[in-house]
Motif scaffolding. Structure first.
Motif, PDB file in Angstrom:
ATOM      1  N   GLY A   8       0.821  -1.195   0.000  1.00 54.22           N
ATOM      2  CA  GLY A   8       0.000   0.000   0.000  1.00 54.22           C
ATOM      3  C   GLY A   8       0.857   1.248   0.000  1.00 54.22           C
ATOM      4  N   PHE A   9       0.243   2.377   0.353  1.00 49.25           N
ATOM      5  CA  PHE A   9       0.967   3.637   0.347  1.00 49.25           C
ATOM      6  C   PHE A   9       0.330   4.635   1.306  1.00 49.25           C
ATOM      7  CE2 PHE A   9      -2.276   3.840  -2.883  1.00 49.25           C
ATOM      8  CZ  PHE A   9      -2.861   5.080  -2.694  1.00 49.25           C
ATOM      9  N   ILE A  10       1.142   5.622   1.659  1.00 49.15           N
ATOM     10  CA  ILE A  10       0.705   6.740   2.486  1.00 49.15           C
ATOM     11  C   ILE A  10       1.135   8.002   1.743  1.00 49.15           C
ATOM     12  CG2 ILE A  10       0.929   7.895   4.720  1.00 49.15           C
ATOM     13  CD1 ILE A  10       2.011   5.183   5.827  1.00 49.15           C
ATOM     14  N   THR A  11       0.235   8.953   1.566  1.00 53.47           N
ATOM     15  CA  THR A  11       0.600  10.214   0.938  1.00 53.47           C
ATOM     16  C   THR A  11       0.244  11.383   1.846  1.00 53.47           C
ATOM     17  OG1 THR A  11      -1.523  10.570  -0.180  1.00 53.47           O
ATOM     18  CG2 THR A  11       0.144   9.322  -1.390  1.00 53.47           C
ATOM     19  N   ALA A  12       0.966  12.460   1.665  1.00 52.64           N
ATOM     20  CA  ALA A  12       0.642  13.737   2.299  1.00 52.64           C
ATOM     21  C   ALA A  12       0.968  14.799   1.262  1.00 52.64           C
ATOM     22  CB  ALA A  12       1.444  13.944   3.569  1.00 52.64           C
ATOM     23  N   GLU A  13      -0.030  15.589   0.923  1.00 51.89           N
ATOM     24  CA  GLU A  13       0.169  16.608  -0.097  1.00 51.89           C
ATOM     25  C   GLU A  13      -0.506  17.908   0.307  1.00 51.89           C
ATOM     26  OE1 GLU A  13      -0.957  14.599  -3.813  1.00 51.89           O
ATOM     27  OE2 GLU A  13       1.209  14.282  -4.060  1.00 51.89           O
ATOM     28  N   VAL A  14       0.181  19.004   0.030  1.00 48.10           N
ATOM     29  CA  VAL A  14      -0.311  20.335   0.352  1.00 48.10           C
ATOM     30  C   VAL A  14      -1.606  20.592  -0.422  1.00 48.10           C
ATOM     31  CG1 VAL A  14       0.246  22.788   0.238  1.00 48.10           C
ATOM     32  CG2 VAL A  14       2.031  21.137   0.770  1.00 48.10           C
ATOM     33  N   LYS A  15      -2.604  21.112   0.277  1.00 55.63           N
ATOM     34  CA  LYS A  15      -3.899  21.389  -0.346  1.00 55.63           C
ATOM     35  C   LYS A  15      -3.889  22.675  -1.166  1.00 55.63           C
ATOM     36  CE  LYS A  15      -6.581  19.224   3.387  1.00 55.63           C
ATOM     37  NZ  LYS A  15      -7.572  19.474   4.450  1.00 55.63           N
ATOM     38  N   ASP A  16      -3.203  23.694  -0.673  1.00 54.24           N
ATOM     39  CA  ASP A  16      -3.200  25.012  -1.300  1.00 54.24           C
ATOM     40  C   ASP A  16      -1.781  25.346  -1.749  1.00 54.24           C
ATOM     41  OD1 ASP A  16      -3.225  27.752  -1.894  1.00 54.24           O
ATOM     42  OD2 ASP A  16      -4.560  28.247  -0.226  1.00 54.24           O
ATOM     43  N   GLN A  17      -1.631  25.670  -3.005  1.00 53.15           N
ATOM     44  CA  GLN A  17      -0.320  25.984  -3.579  1.00 53.15           C
ATOM     45  C   GLN A  17       0.405  27.072  -2.772  1.00 53.15           C
ATOM     46  OE1 GLN A  17       0.782  24.075  -6.021  1.00 53.15           O
ATOM     47  NE2 GLN A  17       2.722  25.126  -6.305  1.00 53.15           N
ATOM     48  N   ALA A  18      -0.336  27.971  -2.159  1.00 52.14           N
ATOM     49  CA  ALA A  18       0.267  29.049  -1.367  1.00 52.14           C
ATOM     50  C   ALA A  18       1.021  28.504  -0.151  1.00 52.14           C
ATOM     51  CB  ALA A  18      -0.810  30.047  -0.917  1.00 52.14           C
ATOM     52  N   ASP A  19       0.686  27.300   0.305  1.00 52.59           N
ATOM     53  CA  ASP A  19       1.334  26.696   1.471  1.00 52.59           C
ATOM     54  C   ASP A  19       2.493  25.774   1.097  1.00 52.59           C
ATOM     55  OD1 ASP A  19      -0.498  27.903   3.263  1.00 52.59           O
ATOM     56  OD2 ASP A  19      -1.957  26.314   2.855  1.00 52.59           O
ATOM     57  N   LEU A  20       2.722  25.590  -0.202  1.00 50.04           N
ATOM     58  CA  LEU A  20       3.702  24.602  -0.665  1.00 50.04           C
ATOM     59  C   LEU A  20       5.109  24.856  -0.131  1.00 50.04           C
ATOM     60  CD1 LEU A  20       4.042  22.081  -2.439  1.00 50.04           C
ATOM     61  CD2 LEU A  20       4.618  23.609  -4.321  1.00 50.04           C
ATOM     62  N   GLU A  21       5.588  26.082  -0.224  1.00 49.05           N
ATOM     63  CA  GLU A  21       6.968  26.392   0.165  1.00 49.05           C
ATOM     64  C   GLU A  21       7.223  26.075   1.638  1.00 49.05           C
ATOM     65  OE1 GLU A  21       9.831  30.266   0.358  1.00 49.05           O
ATOM     66  OE2 GLU A  21       8.510  30.106  -1.379  1.00 49.05           O
ATOM     67  N   LYS A  22       6.255  26.343   2.471  1.00 47.02           N
ATOM     68  CA  LYS A  22       6.424  26.103   3.912  1.00 47.02           C
ATOM     69  C   LYS A  22       6.142  24.641   4.289  1.00 47.02           C
ATOM     70  CE  LYS A  22       4.914  27.641   8.440  1.00 47.02           C
ATOM     71  NZ  LYS A  22       4.008  28.479   9.202  1.00 47.02           N
ATOM     72  N   ALA A  23       5.083  24.060   3.731  1.00 49.36           N
ATOM     73  CA  ALA A  23       4.638  22.735   4.170  1.00 49.36           C
ATOM     74  C   ALA A  23       5.397  21.570   3.532  1.00 49.36           C
ATOM     75  CB  ALA A  23       3.143  22.576   3.920  1.00 49.36           C
ATOM     76  N   LYS A  24       5.836  21.717   2.292  1.00 46.90           N
ATOM     77  CA  LYS A  24       6.477  20.578   1.632  1.00 46.90           C
ATOM     78  C   LYS A  24       7.728  20.094   2.366  1.00 46.90           C
ATOM     79  CE  LYS A  24       7.897  18.570  -2.693  1.00 46.90           C
ATOM     80  NZ  LYS A  24       8.039  18.714  -4.131  1.00 46.90           N
ATOM     81  N   PRO A  25       8.615  20.986   2.833  1.00 41.75           N
ATOM     82  CA  PRO A  25       9.768  20.471   3.595  1.00 41.75           C
ATOM     83  C   PRO A  25       9.357  19.732   4.872  1.00 41.75           C
ATOM     84  CG  PRO A  25      10.147  22.743   2.924  1.00 41.75           C
ATOM     85  CD  PRO A  25       8.715  22.426   2.593  1.00 41.75           C
ATOM     86  N   MET A  26       8.253  20.146   5.479  1.00 49.63           N
ATOM     87  CA  MET A  26       7.766  19.449   6.665  1.00 49.63           C
ATOM     88  C   MET A  26       7.284  18.050   6.304  1.00 49.63           C
ATOM     89  SD  MET A  26       5.657  22.432   8.542  1.00 49.63           S
ATOM     90  CE  MET A  26       6.403  23.968   8.999  1.00 49.63           C
ATOM     91  N   ILE A  27       6.603  17.937   5.185  1.00 45.87           N
ATOM     92  CA  ILE A  27       6.113  16.631   4.719  1.00 45.87           C
ATOM     93  C   ILE A  27       7.285  15.719   4.396  1.00 45.87           C
ATOM     94  CG2 ILE A  27       4.897  15.428   2.855  1.00 45.87           C
ATOM     95  CD1 ILE A  27       3.102  17.981   2.636  1.00 45.87           C
ATOM     96  N   THR A  28       8.231  16.208   3.591  1.00 47.86           N
ATOM     97  CA  THR A  28       9.346  15.346   3.187  1.00 47.86           C
ATOM     98  C   THR A  28      10.201  14.953   4.399  1.00 47.86           C
ATOM     99  OG1 THR A  28      10.676  17.277   2.557  1.00 47.86           O
ATOM    100  CG2 THR A  28       9.402  16.201   0.809  1.00 47.86           C
ATOM    101  N   GLY A  29      10.381  15.874   5.332  1.00 45.70           N
ATOM    102  CA  GLY A  29      11.124  15.546   6.550  1.00 45.70           C
ATOM    103  C   GLY A  29      10.417  14.485   7.374  1.00 45.70           C
ATOM    104  N   HIS A  30       9.100  14.648   7.525  1.00 48.23           N
ATOM    105  CA  HIS A  30       8.320  13.670   8.286  1.00 48.23           C
ATOM    106  C   HIS A  30       8.367  12.297   7.612  1.00 48.23           C
ATOM    107  CE1 HIS A  30       5.095  11.635  10.345  1.00 48.23           C
ATOM    108  NE2 HIS A  30       4.416  11.534   9.216  1.00 48.23           N
TER     109      HIS A  30
END
Length: 167
Positions: free
Chosen positions: A55-77
Motif C-alpha cells: 500500500g501507500f501513504i501520501t501527504a500533499e499540500v492542499k493550497d499551492q500558497a502553502d507549498l513552500e512552507k509545508a512541503k519540507p515538513m512533509i518530506t522531513g516527516h
C-alpha cells in the motif's frame, strides 16, 4: 408514557456518550497528528491506499500558497517515518492514535520482509509499502485500513492492482 420516555432517554444516552467520545478521539488524533507530523491536517491532505503487494501513504499540500512552507515538513516527516518503520518503530502512530494500530505488531516482527520507499511528489510525498510475505501483507492492510478510519480520510479500502504512478 413516562416509563417510555425514561427508556428512550436511557437508551439514547449511550449513543450520545459514544458520539462525544468519538468526537474527542478524532480531535485528539488531529491534534497529536499535527504535532507529531509537523504539519497541519487542515493544510495537508493525508491519504492511504491498499495494493495487492502492500500500500501507500501520501501527504500533499492542499493550497499551492502553502507549498513552500509545508512541503519540507512533509518530506522531513516521511523520511523520518520511513526510516522508523523500516526499524520496526511504530511509536509515532501509537502516540497519534493513542493506541497500537492494528497490524503494527506484526509489521514490527516482520520488518525485514517489508520495504518502505519514500518518493517526493510535486505537492508533498508518498511512502510506498511493499512485501512478498502474505502475513506481512495482511498486517499492512490492517494498518492502512485503521489509518483510513482513524484519520477519517474517506479513502477506499479496496485493494488496487498497483501503486499509483508518481508524477
Amino acid at each position: 408514557m413516562v416509563l417510555r420516555l425514561v427508556l428512550l432517554v436511557m437508551l439514547g444516552m449511550p449513543a450520545r456518550l459514544l458520539a462525544e467520545d468519538e468526537a474527542g478521539h478524532a480531535h485528539g488524533v488531529d491534534t497529536r497528528g499535527d504535532k507529531g507530523m509537523g504539519f497541519s491536517h487542515d493544510k495537508v491532505a493525508h491519504h492511504f491506499g491498499l495494493t495487492k503487494n502492500g500500500g501507500f501513504i501520501t501527504a500533499e499540500v492542499k493550497d499551492q500558497a502553502d507549498l513552500e512552507k509545508a512541503k519540507p515538513m512533509i518530506t522531513g516527516h516521511f523520511a523520518h517515518i520511513g526510516d522508523a518503520f523500516k526499524k520496526g518503530d511504530f511509536t509515532l502512530p501509537m502516540l497519534i492514535h493513542d493506541r497500537v494500530p492494528p497490524g503494527a505488531r506484526t509489521m514490527k516482527k516482520l520488518k525485514a520482509e517489508i520495504n518502505y520507499a519514500f518518493r517526493e511528489t510535486p505537492q508533498g510525498g508518498r511512502i510506498d509499502i511493499t512485501t512478498d510475505n502474505a502475513k506481512a501483507l495482511k498486517a499492512i492492510h490492517r494498518f492502512l485500513k485503521f489509518q483510513i478510519k482513524d484519520h477519517r480520510t474517506g479513502d477506499s479500502t479496496a485493494v488496487a492492482e498497483a501503486l499509483p504512478r508518481t508524477p
